[in-house]
Every structure is written in structure tokens, then in C-alpha cells.
Write an enzyme that holds these catalytic residues in place. Structure first.
Site, mmCIF file in Angstrom:
data_model
loop_
_atom_site.group_PDB
_atom_site.id
_atom_site.type_symbol
_atom_site.label_atom_id
_atom_site.label_comp_id
_atom_site.label_asym_id
_atom_site.label_seq_id
_atom_site.Cartn_x
_atom_site.Cartn_y
_atom_site.Cartn_z
ATOM 1 N N GLN A 193 23.852 25.708 -52.265
ATOM 2 C CA GLN A 193 23.304 26.038 -51.001
ATOM 3 C C GLN A 193 24.264 27.016 -50.506
ATOM 4 O OE1 GLN A 193 20.765 25.107 -49.731
ATOM 5 N NE2 GLN A 193 20.212 23.091 -50.703
ATOM 6 N N CYS A 207 19.194 13.477 -50.191
ATOM 7 C CA CYS A 207 19.887 13.234 -51.390
ATOM 8 C C CYS A 207 21.393 13.202 -51.047
ATOM 9 C CB CYS A 207 19.863 14.142 -52.387
ATOM 10 S SG CYS A 207 18.270 14.069 -53.319
HETATM 11 N N1 PMP Z 1 24.254 20.504 -54.441
HETATM 12 C C1 PMP Z 1 23.571 20.579 -53.377
HETATM 13 C C2 PMP Z 1 24.481 21.041 -52.138
HETATM 14 C C3 PMP Z 1 22.274 20.710 -53.416
HETATM 15 O O1 PMP Z 1 21.688 21.190 -52.148
HETATM 16 C C4 PMP Z 1 21.341 20.525 -54.479
HETATM 17 C C5 PMP Z 1 19.639 20.435 -54.478
HETATM 18 N N2 PMP Z 1 19.202 20.047 -53.365
HETATM 19 C C6 PMP Z 1 22.067 19.967 -55.685
HETATM 20 C C7 PMP Z 1 23.421 19.911 -55.569
HETATM 21 C C8 PMP Z 1 21.252 19.695 -56.881
HETATM 22 O O2 PMP Z 1 20.499 21.023 -57.466
HETATM 23 P P1 PMP Z 1 19.516 20.889 -58.466
HETATM 24 O O3 PMP Z 1 18.481 19.695 -58.078
HETATM 25 O O4 PMP Z 1 19.057 21.983 -58.522
HETATM 26 O O5 PMP Z 1 20.317 20.620 -59.776
#
Ligand code: PMP
Length: 407
Positions: free
Chosen positions: A204, A365
């Protein structure tokens, strides 16, 4: 603002030129995934129309071109985060895979029973679950730096949690659920003083402000292409060469070897050792185009725009009766998590959707941070370089409608 005209920027994003549910689209969900400028879409199409072939080892012209494009993208990423050497850039599927890679290579090599992995309470599941799994595999223990009511890390407690058993500190640069910007440079300094390597989850961060991995000093830095106006399916793990060099491979397959017999395999050099199989070539090309796009705007201009809009949006949301912003860190990025009276976030999101406004609702998440704030879910509006004050005003009008429906 010099060199940054948001109306001009919006014209670069074809998806924004549409109506949904009979209203102009208001996209406030860029923390989940960002939209793509025409330059990125064009770069991917051009690659498939002109240059596509498998990379490395090829003797023909198309293979040479695609290898050049792929390795050129590695250099573009290096420049973007100011790594010392393009070999320190490993292409992966995204932040999730980058963190799993470190957990399963560095972690499996260096962790044993009683060793400790240190994370924080504001992490995305991608920076929790791989470490939890590693702890289950190795007998190591997961320790968690706590957070305060503002959503800031309790730094005074962090020092005591860095012990002689801590084998890695893994921390996000920006929380996706709260927007908190964490002091990764200071944390790295403290961890390094105790000989602890540091992984930063920058998913982010890279989209909102300039990131310099040498200045931070971290050992690993992970991010995803799709959050920074590039395609899905491609991401980056940066690792300092002296950290990467001694690591065993992650996955086995083509391209990550120097020689194979049925009895013995010798592994390729970094970064190829960590890139088994045919990589996402068009993804790397698209990511490089996204970086060039960001560079053409200027990351300092992007950061100034995001901060100005965040301040405007924070004030605007606070004017909505019964609205509470969750996460009020003093240093924040362009994420606004909020609760509206006791209306369920899914209801808020559904009513806003009818107005053509896209936000995210749920636990983002990041269930542990939701548990800390004692809420199962929030509504989250996240801002990007193509968002305007009008988008924020539309959100506020939408929230008043939500209130009307539920009163
Ligand atoms: N870390 C953070 C802080 C995130 O916001 C996200 C995605 N929401 C992820 C990890 C995971 O990223 P990705 O799904 O693109 O692997």
C-alpha cells in the site's frame, strides 16, 4: 500543484469514463486494486502484438526482444525503488508470493524451535499467515507488536520484543485497513542494531509516495503491480544481495537451474534462482509501463495529491452525523476506514453501489486489527491519484442517503 492535473490524469484511465447503475462511476476501492492507465494497457497489447516469445536461452529475434523487455522491466523496478542492483529484483506474482518466498527460504533456513518471528497487529493476512505457517513448520514462535487506539504501533514495546531469538521482523509500510504509515526506517534501524533482518510489506506504499529501499535500509521489500496501476499477476520481492545470495530456492523448475542430472541439481544465480518456470512476461512489461507512468507524473506530486485529498476526505467524512473513522494515525495514507452509526458496512456498501460508488466493506484481510478495534468489519474508501474532491463529495452524499434509508 506543479505538473499534476487530476482532470488530465483521469483522461488516462479509460475505465473511469463510464456510468454504472445509471450514474458516473466513482471508484474508491484502489487499495483493493487500482485502475490502469491507457499506457499500461497499450504496453501489454504491444508486447503480445510484436515481441512475445519465451525469455532467456532463445536464439531468435523475438526471444531476444522479450528477454530485453523482461530484463529491462527489472531495471525499471530497480530505479523506481532505488535498489543498488537489478539482480536484487525478483519478479513474483504479488506481495503474497513475495512474503511466502521469504518465509519458505530465509525462514526455513534460519528458524528453529523457540526462535521468534516478529510482526505487528496491523498486518494484512499476507504478512501473518505465511509466518504462522512457518512457525508451525519449524516450532518458532510468532510475536506481535501491539497497536494503540489511533492505529499506531506501540514503538516503546517494540524494542523489548526484539530479542536474541528474533530471526526476522516483518512489518507493513502502510496498513491497508487503517491507512497507518509505519516508521519502517526507524524500526529497521532498531532491528539492525540487534542483528535482526527486516521485511517490509510495501503493497500500500509504493502507489502513494516515493520509496527508497536503500534509505529505509530494509533487507526485503514486497509489493504488487496491480495496486500501483500495473497488471495483476506480477509483483516484486526486493532483497539485499547479501541476504538473497545464501538463500536456497523457493520453487523448482525451468530457468532456476544451472545444470540438472538425475542425481544432482545446481541452482542458478540470483534473481533467476527464485524465478522457476516461465515468468509473467507481459505482466513485467505492464508493470514497467506503470512505473514510467508514475515517474512521468512525479511521485512527489502523486504524494501531495493523495495527502491533500485525504485531508479533504477526512474532514468531509467527519461532517457526516454518526460516522466514526477507525484508525486516526498521525501519519496516514489515503485509506479511510469508517463505521456509520450501527449500520452494517455491507448495507452501507450496497446502498453506495446503487449510487455508482465503489467502496470495500468487510475485514479487509486484516482480522486481527478488526478484533483490536472490536468490530467485525468496516467500510473502507481508498483514494488514488485519479480521485477528486467531487468523488469525495459523491461519497458524502451517498452516506447521507444511507442514513435516510436506515432512519
Ligand atoms: N499486504 C497489504 C498491506 C495489502 O494491502 C495487500 C493486498 N490487499 C497484500 C499484502 C496482498 O497483496 P496481493 O493480494 O496483491 O498479493
Amino acid at each position: 500543484m506543479s505538473g499534476f492535473d487530476v482532470q488530465r490524469v483521469r483522461e488516462d484511465f479509460p475505465i473511469l469514463r463510464q456510468e454504472v447503475r445509471g450514474r458516473p462511476l466513482v471508484y474508491l476501492d484502489s487499495a483493493a486494486t487500482s485502475q490502469k492507465p491507457q499506457a499500461v494497457i497499450d504496453a501489454i497489447v504491444r508486447f503480445y502484438q510484436h515481441d512475445n516469445a519465451n525469455v532467456h536461452r532463445g536464439v531468435h529475434v523475438l526471444s531476444e526482444r522479450s528477454t530485453e523487455a523482461y530484463e529491462g522491466a527489472r531495471e525499471t523496478v530497480r530505479r523506481f525503488i532505488n535498489a543498488r542492483d537489478a539482480k536484487e529484483i525478483i519478479f513474483v506474482r504479488g506481495t503474497t508470493e513475495a512474503i511466502n518466498l521469504v518465509a519458505q527460504t530465509y525462514g526455513r533456513k534460519h528458524l528453529g524451535p523457540g526462535d521468534e518471528v516478529l510482526i505487528t497487529h496491523i498486518e494484512h493476512h499476507a504478512n501473518i499467515v505465511p509466518w504462522r505457517m512457518l512457525c508451525e513448520q519449524t516450532g518458532a514462535v510468532l510475536k506481535v507488536i501491539p497497536v494503540d487506539e489511533r492505529g499506531e504501533l506501540k514503538l516503546d514495546e517494540a524494542d523489548a520484543m526484539m530479542t536474541e531469538r528474533t530471526r526476522i521482523l516483518a512489518v507493513s509500510h502502510v496498513s491497508n485497513a487503517l491507512g497507518t504509515v509505519t516508521p519502517v526506517k526507524e524500526l529497521t534501524r532498531r532491528a539492525h542494531a540487534k542483528g535482526i533482518p527486516v521485511l517490509v510489506d510495501g503493497a500500500q506504499a509504493v502507489t502513494h509516495f516515493p520509496v527508497d529501499v536503500q534509505d529505509i535500509g530494509c533487507d526485503f521489500y514486497a509489493f504488487s503491480g496491480h495496486k500501483m496501476f500495473g497488471p495483476t499477476g506480477i509483483g516484486v520481492l526486493y532483497g539485499r544481495m547479501e541476504r538473497l545470495e545464501p538463500l536456497p530456492p523457493y520453487q523448482g523448475g525451468g530457468d532456476m537451474i544451472l545444470s540438472v542430472t538425475m542425481e544432482k541439481v545446481t541452482y542458478n544465480r540470483v534473481p533467476h534462482r527464485f524465478e522457476a518456470g516461465t515468468p509473467d512476461l507481459a505482466g513485467a512489461v505492464g508493470l514497467a509501463a506503470a512505473i514510467r507512468y508514475l515517474e512521468s507524473l512525479g511521485m512527489a506530486n502523486v504524494a501531495a495529491h493523495d495527502q491533500e485529498l485525504l485531508a479533504y476526505a477526512t474532514q468531509a467524512l467527519e461532517s457526516v452525523p454518526g460516522l466514526r473513522i477507525v484508525g486516526q494515525a498521525r501519519e496516514k495514507s489515503a485509506v479511510l476506514s469508517f463505521l456509520l452509526e450501527d449500520i452494517h458496512p455491507h448495507d452501507v456498501g450496497t446502498i453506495l453501489d446503487r449510487e455508482g460508488i465503489c467502496i470495500r466493506t468487510g475485514h479487509h484481510c486484516a482480522q486481527p486489527v478488526m478484533q483490536f478495534f472490536k468490530v467485525p468489519a468496516t467500510s473502507r474508501a481508498s483514494l488514488a491519484l485519479y480521485n477528486t474532491r467531487e468523488d469525495v463529495d459523491a461519497l458524502v452524499r451517498g452516506l447521507h442517503k444511507v442514513l435516510e434509508v436506515f432512519k
